[in-house]
Design a protein around this motif. Structure first.
Motif, PDB file in Angstrom:
ATOM      1  N   THR A   7       0.871  -1.180   0.000  1.00  0.00           N
ATOM      2  CA  THR A   7       0.000   0.000   0.000  1.00  0.00           C
ATOM      3  C   THR A   7       0.906   1.227   0.000  1.00  0.00           C
ATOM      4  OG1 THR A   7      -0.137   0.163   2.403  1.00  0.00           O
ATOM      5  CG2 THR A   7      -1.857  -1.145   1.290  1.00  0.00           C
ATOM      6  N   ASN A   8       0.305   2.388  -0.167  1.00  0.00           N
ATOM      7  CA  ASN A   8       1.075   3.638  -0.231  1.00  0.00           C
ATOM      8  C   ASN A   8       1.736   4.006   1.090  1.00  0.00           C
ATOM      9  OD1 ASN A   8       0.237   3.952  -2.904  1.00  0.00           O
ATOM     10  ND2 ASN A   8      -1.543   5.151  -2.318  1.00  0.00           N
ATOM     11  N   CYS A  10       2.652   1.940   3.845  1.00  0.00           N
ATOM     12  CA  CYS A  10       3.141   0.808   4.643  1.00  0.00           C
ATOM     13  C   CYS A  10       4.660   0.852   4.804  1.00  0.00           C
ATOM     14  CB  CYS A  10       2.714  -0.487   3.959  1.00  0.00           C
ATOM     15  SG  CYS A  10       3.541  -1.961   4.561  1.00  0.00           S
ATOM     16  N   ASN A  31       0.128  -2.637  -5.933  1.00  0.00           N
ATOM     17  CA  ASN A  31      -0.426  -1.762  -4.908  1.00  0.00           C
ATOM     18  C   ASN A  31      -1.897  -2.114  -4.696  1.00  0.00           C
ATOM     19  OD1 ASN A  31      -1.629   0.439  -3.511  1.00  0.00           O
ATOM     20  ND2 ASN A  31       0.118   1.698  -4.069  1.00  0.00           N
ATOM     21  N   GLN A  33      -3.868  -0.949  -2.581  1.00  0.00           N
ATOM     22  CA  GLN A  33      -4.663   0.221  -2.216  1.00  0.00           C
ATOM     23  C   GLN A  33      -5.349   0.788  -3.453  1.00  0.00           C
ATOM     24  OE1 GLN A  33      -2.626   2.738   0.532  1.00  0.00           O
ATOM     25  NE2 GLN A  33      -3.695   4.578  -0.156  1.00  0.00           N
ATOM     26  N   ARG A  39      -5.678  -6.644  -5.012  1.00  0.00           N
ATOM     27  CA  ARG A  39      -6.165  -6.857  -3.643  1.00  0.00           C
ATOM     28  C   ARG A  39      -6.854  -8.210  -3.528  1.00  0.00           C
ATOM     29  NH1 ARG A  39     -10.135  -2.507  -1.071  1.00  0.00           N
ATOM     30  NH2 ARG A  39      -8.337  -1.245  -1.559  1.00  0.00           N
TER      31      ARG A  39
END
Length: 75
Positions: A7-8, A10, A31, A33, A39
């Motif tokens: 994620t952006n 983490c 990613n 997110q 995901r």
């Protein structure tokens, strides 16, 4: 093939990616997110919502675990 689900925001994702780079290991960053398909893929593989998740030749590693990463890479 190494995939890193991130994620952006983490910090452990950054550590995992920096570690792989320091070992000259190429990886694909996904990613979760921003990418709903990534995901779903991560959750399906790991049964986890947390990141980082690493997929090293179908060995799923949850979190930043150097020992598990080296083992999965055969080092």
């Amino acid at each position: 093939m190494v995939k890193v689900y991130t994620t952006n925001s983490c910090p452990w994702c950054v550590k995992a990616k920096n570690y792989l780079r320091s070992e000259n290991i190429e990886f694909e960053e996904l990613n979760v997110q921003d990418d709903m398909n990534a995901r779903e893929e991560m959750i399906s593989k790991s049964k986890q919502m947390g990141v980082p998740v690493l997929d090293i030749d179908n060995n799923i590693i949850i979190g930043f675990d150097k020992t598990a990463i080296l083992k999965a890479l055969g080092k």
